[in-house]
Design an enzyme around this catalytic site. Structure first.
Site, PDB file in Angstrom:
ATOM      1  N   LYS A 154      -5.458  -4.891   0.910  1.00 18.20           N
ATOM      2  CA  LYS A 154      -5.984  -3.521   0.792  1.00 18.20           C
ATOM      3  C   LYS A 154      -6.912  -3.383  -0.422  1.00 18.20           C
ATOM      4  CE  LYS A 154      -1.651  -2.020   1.140  1.00 18.20           C
ATOM      5  NZ  LYS A 154      -0.950  -3.141   1.756  1.00 18.20           N
ATOM      6  N   ILE A 155      -6.441  -3.857  -1.585  1.00 18.93           N
ATOM      7  CA  ILE A 155      -7.232  -3.685  -2.810  1.00 18.93           C
ATOM      8  C   ILE A 155      -8.429  -4.646  -2.835  1.00 18.93           C
ATOM      9  CG2 ILE A 155      -7.167  -3.814  -5.334  1.00 18.93           C
ATOM     10  CD1 ILE A 155      -4.146  -2.979  -5.075  1.00 18.93           C
ATOM     11  N   ASP A 174      -7.867 -16.104   0.891  1.00 19.36           N
ATOM     12  CA  ASP A 174      -6.673 -15.369   1.323  1.00 19.36           C
ATOM     13  C   ASP A 174      -6.010 -16.193   2.412  1.00 19.36           C
ATOM     14  OD1 ASP A 174      -4.915 -13.375   2.702  1.00 19.36           O
ATOM     15  OD2 ASP A 174      -5.847 -12.018   1.254  1.00 19.36           O
ATOM     16  N   PRO A 207      -0.340 -10.788  -4.385  1.00 23.31           N
ATOM     17  CA  PRO A 207       0.955 -10.428  -4.971  1.00 23.31           C
ATOM     18  C   PRO A 207       1.526 -11.591  -5.764  1.00 23.31           C
ATOM     19  CG  PRO A 207       1.204 -10.926  -2.649  1.00 23.31           C
ATOM     20  CD  PRO A 207      -0.271 -10.987  -2.932  1.00 23.31           C
ATOM     21  N   THR A 233      -5.813  -7.463 -12.188  1.00 21.05           N
ATOM     22  CA  THR A 233      -5.148  -6.171 -12.007  1.00 21.05           C
ATOM     23  C   THR A 233      -3.981  -6.360 -11.027  1.00 21.05           C
ATOM     24  OG1 THR A 233      -6.641  -5.588 -10.209  1.00 21.05           O
ATOM     25  CG2 THR A 233      -7.231  -4.757 -12.400  1.00 21.05           C
ATOM     26  N   ARG A 235      -0.744  -8.990 -10.909  1.00 20.90           N
ATOM     27  CA  ARG A 235       0.516  -9.088 -11.639  1.00 20.90           C
ATOM     28  C   ARG A 235       0.313 -10.057 -12.803  1.00 20.90           C
ATOM     29  NH1 ARG A 235       3.397  -5.114 -10.944  1.00 20.90           N
ATOM     30  NH2 ARG A 235       5.202  -5.069  -9.596  1.00 20.90           N
ATOM     31  N   ASP A 259      -5.157  -5.912 -16.790  1.00 16.65           N
ATOM     32  CA  ASP A 259      -4.401  -4.658 -16.664  1.00 16.65           C
ATOM     33  C   ASP A 259      -2.909  -4.960 -16.615  1.00 16.65           C
ATOM     34  OD1 ASP A 259      -4.264  -1.769 -16.281  1.00 16.65           O
ATOM     35  OD2 ASP A 259      -3.509  -2.254 -14.285  1.00 16.65           O
ATOM     36  N   GLU A 264       4.931  -7.995 -19.840  1.00 20.48           N
ATOM     37  CA  GLU A 264       4.641  -6.579 -20.134  1.00 20.48           C
ATOM     38  C   GLU A 264       5.878  -5.686 -20.142  1.00 20.48           C
ATOM     39  OE1 GLU A 264       1.990  -5.856 -16.679  1.00 20.48           O
ATOM     40  OE2 GLU A 264       3.401  -4.313 -16.075  1.00 20.48           O
ATOM     41  N   HIS A 296      -1.365  -1.590 -17.617  1.00 18.51           N
ATOM     42  CA  HIS A 296      -0.934  -1.374 -16.228  1.00 18.51           C
ATOM     43  C   HIS A 296      -1.304   0.036 -15.761  1.00 18.51           C
ATOM     44  CE1 HIS A 296       2.050  -3.184 -13.147  1.00 18.51           C
ATOM     45  NE2 HIS A 296       1.244  -2.341 -12.536  1.00 18.51           N
TER      46      HIS A 296
HETATM   47  P1  NAI Z   1      -1.946  -6.387   0.101  1.00 15.65           P
HETATM   48  O1  NAI Z   1      -0.615  -6.799   0.579  1.00 15.65           O
HETATM   49  O2  NAI Z   1      -2.706  -5.399   0.927  1.00 15.65           O
HETATM   50  O3  NAI Z   1      -2.867  -7.666  -0.110  1.00 15.65           O
HETATM   51  C1  NAI Z   1      -2.427  -8.852  -0.667  1.00 15.65           C
HETATM   52  C2  NAI Z   1      -3.225  -9.975  -0.040  1.00 15.65           C
HETATM   53  O4  NAI Z   1      -2.853 -11.181  -0.672  1.00 15.65           O
HETATM   54  C3  NAI Z   1      -2.977 -10.140   1.456  1.00 15.65           C
HETATM   55  O5  NAI Z   1      -4.201 -10.150   2.161  1.00 15.65           O
HETATM   56  C4  NAI Z   1      -2.264 -11.484   1.554  1.00 15.65           C
HETATM   57  O6  NAI Z   1      -2.562 -12.198   2.746  1.00 15.65           O
HETATM   58  C5  NAI Z   1      -2.776 -12.195   0.318  1.00 15.65           C
HETATM   59  N1  NAI Z   1      -1.905 -13.260  -0.148  1.00 15.65           N
HETATM   60  C6  NAI Z   1      -0.575 -13.229  -0.319  1.00 15.65           C
HETATM   61  N2  NAI Z   1      -0.128 -14.393  -0.809  1.00 15.65           N
HETATM   62  C7  NAI Z   1      -1.209 -15.178  -0.946  1.00 15.65           C
HETATM   63  C8  NAI Z   1      -1.396 -16.503  -1.402  1.00 15.65           C
HETATM   64  N3  NAI Z   1      -0.382 -17.259  -1.803  1.00 15.65           N
HETATM   65  N4  NAI Z   1      -2.649 -16.980  -1.420  1.00 15.65           N
HETATM   66  C9  NAI Z   1      -3.683 -16.230  -0.994  1.00 15.65           C
HETATM   67  N5  NAI Z   1      -3.580 -14.975  -0.536  1.00 15.65           N
HETATM   68  C10 NAI Z   1      -2.350 -14.453  -0.522  1.00 15.65           C
HETATM   69  O7  NAI Z   1      -1.747  -5.868  -1.388  1.00 15.65           O
HETATM   70  P2  NAI Z   1      -2.660  -4.896  -2.233  1.00 15.65           P
HETATM   71  O8  NAI Z   1      -2.187  -3.515  -2.026  1.00 15.65           O
HETATM   72  O9  NAI Z   1      -4.078  -5.235  -1.987  1.00 15.65           O
HETATM   73  O10 NAI Z   1      -2.261  -5.315  -3.742  1.00 15.65           O
HETATM   74  C11 NAI Z   1      -2.737  -6.527  -4.343  1.00 15.65           C
HETATM   75  C12 NAI Z   1      -2.209  -6.715  -5.776  1.00 15.65           C
HETATM   76  O11 NAI Z   1      -2.425  -5.574  -6.578  1.00 15.65           O
HETATM   77  C13 NAI Z   1      -0.725  -7.003  -5.903  1.00 15.65           C
HETATM   78  O12 NAI Z   1      -0.501  -8.059  -6.756  1.00 15.65           O
HETATM   79  C14 NAI Z   1      -0.127  -5.786  -6.550  1.00 15.65           C
HETATM   80  O13 NAI Z   1       1.010  -6.102  -7.273  1.00 15.65           O
HETATM   81  C15 NAI Z   1      -1.265  -5.333  -7.397  1.00 15.65           C
HETATM   82  N6  NAI Z   1      -1.235  -3.926  -7.736  1.00 15.65           N
HETATM   83  C16 NAI Z   1      -1.486  -3.578  -9.048  1.00 15.65           C
HETATM   84  C17 NAI Z   1      -1.507  -2.275  -9.447  1.00 15.65           C
HETATM   85  C18 NAI Z   1      -1.836  -1.896 -10.856  1.00 15.65           C
HETATM   86  O14 NAI Z   1      -1.686  -0.721 -11.235  1.00 15.65           O
HETATM   87  N7  NAI Z   1      -2.309  -2.826 -11.686  1.00 15.65           N
HETATM   88  C19 NAI Z   1      -1.192  -1.204  -8.496  1.00 15.65           C
HETATM   89  C20 NAI Z   1      -0.989  -1.654  -7.139  1.00 15.65           C
HETATM   90  C21 NAI Z   1      -0.993  -2.969  -6.798  1.00 15.65           C
END
Ligand code: NAI
Length: 340
Positions: A154-155, A174, A207, A233, A235, A259, A264, A296
């Site tokens: 998504k992000i 990905d 993630p 941004t 983890r 971030d 943290e 964060h």
């Molecule tokens: P999402 O689940 O929509 O996307 C994650 C993507 O990573 C997916 O397309 C998945 O196929 C891919 N993926 C998973 N494991 C993988 C690997 N080993 N190798 C390659 N690709 C892999 O998640 P979203 O919502 O896009 O979030 C992404 C990141 O943003 C997460 O780490 C989350 O923790 C972080 N985040 C940080 C925030 C902040 O305030 N700094 C707030 C929200 C999310």
């Protein structure tokens, strides 16, 4: 339902109170993080609502279980801080907010890129001190540069769209590539090695899982273009902070926007301005002029906070009414698609 909300911050309370007008749950806000030591505050409640830096290990969960807490409502997408096996064994359900605003995070990543590149953090301080010199503020055009996006969920997808708007070439990695990104924004899926070799900017949006822990380590850094900008941004533990320091000192990494940080917990989200910082790695990172750290805050927009509060209360309502839990996190469902 009686809901104990842990690790409450001033910035989010009003959003919960506003969203709760439609739900009418009995919310009690606690400032402490949820840990083994603070879990006793949950006595007498039905649901515990927890944030990204709470510690939901088996001990904490056992204490919550002894107070008959049956639902853990995470107000984060991430659940790497929850012992899901222990929760399942205790018969506790865990729900989360899988999505709130991907725009908030991608836009913050972009803010880090722009600030680092155009040295806005230095310019701001300089001008305030009456120093109007431009020396050492030279940046580069984003147009035509190569941006490597690791994780195009998504992000990462929003990030690809934004970077494409700047006229960047986008490389992506990905485990589940999205054809539509290739069609719409000319995103080229490739290997991590290619991304490391070719990117001027690398932005992390995967993630944290055992596979992605220290994805950016000494070995990965050694393959990167000299002077690359690294943006995290995702983890904290996606990046080996010690290897990052070595690379910044050696100038392999030209700048870093962080971030999130591996250690943290207990630091980010807190005002520690009157204390001595105990974390030497973080302290070292803070000394680099080409490192920009935010605590964060990428998710911190009105839209995201409204989304988090509303979905959390919906999750609790579904549980209360015995309905299917749309956003349940189970050990089986645990996978790369989930985290925050
Ligand atoms: P999402 O689940 O929509 O996307 C994650 C993507 O990573 C997916 O397309 C998945 O196929 C891919 N993926 C998973 N494991 C993988 C690997 N080993 N190798 C390659 N690709 C892999 O998640 P979203 O919502 O896009 O979030 C992404 C990141 O943003 C997460 O780490 C989350 O923790 C972080 N985040 C940080 C925030 C902040 O305030 N700094 C707030 C929200 C999310």
């Amino acid at each position: 339902m009686k809901v104990a909300i842990f690790d409450t911050h001033r910035f989010e309370k009003e959003f919960f109170e506003k969203a709760n007008i439609n739900f009418q749950e009995a919310l009690t806000f606690f400032e402490p993080r949820l840990t083994e030591q603070t879990a006793k505050l949950a006595a007498g409640f039905d649901v515990v609502c927890s944030f990204a830096n709470d510690r939901l290990n088996s001990k904490t969960l056992s204490i919550l279980n002894s107070y008959s807490i049956r639902l853990i409502a995470l107000r984060s997408a991430g659940f790497n801080h929850v012992d899901l096996e222990a929760a399942a064994q205790l018969g506790m359900k865990v729900v989360r907010v899988p999505e709130y605003s991907p725009y908030a995070v991608a836009e913050h990543a972009t803010a880090l890129i722009l600030s680092l590149n155009r040295k806005i953090h230095h310019a701001y301080n300089r001008v305030r001190e009456g120093n109007f010199s431009l020396d050492s503020l030279v940046g580069f055009d984003l147009h035509g540069k190569t941006v490597g996006i690791i994780g195009t969920g998504k992000i990462g997808s929003v990030m690809a769209r934004i970077m494409s708007g700047f006229g960047c070439q986008i490389l992506a990695f990905d485990i589940r590539p999205k054809i539509e990104l290739t069609e719409k924004y000319n995103v080229k899926y490739t290997s991590l090695e290619d991304i490391y070799h070719q990117s001027d900017i690398i932005s992390l949006h995967v993630p944290l899982t055992p596979d992605t822990k220290h994805l950016i380590d000494e070995k990965a850094i050694a393959q990167m273009k000299r002077g690359v900008m690294v943006i995290n941004t995702g983890r904290g533990a996606l990046v080996d902070a010690r290897a990052l320091i070595v690379a910044l000192k050696g100038k392999t990494i030209g700048s870093a926007g962080l971030d999130v940080y591996e250690e943290e917990e207990g630091v980010f989200f807190q005002d520690l301005s009157d204390q001595v910082l105990q974390d030497d790695v973080l302290a070292r990172l803070m000394t680099f002029p080409n490192v920009l750290i935010t605590s964060h805050q990428a998710f911190l927009t009105r839209e995201a906070l409204t989304g988090i509060a509303t979905t959390t209360l919906k999750n609790i309502r579904e549980f209360d009414e015995g309905r299917h839990l749309t956003n349940e996190v189970s050990i089986r469902g645990k996978g790369p698609a989930a985290h925050n």
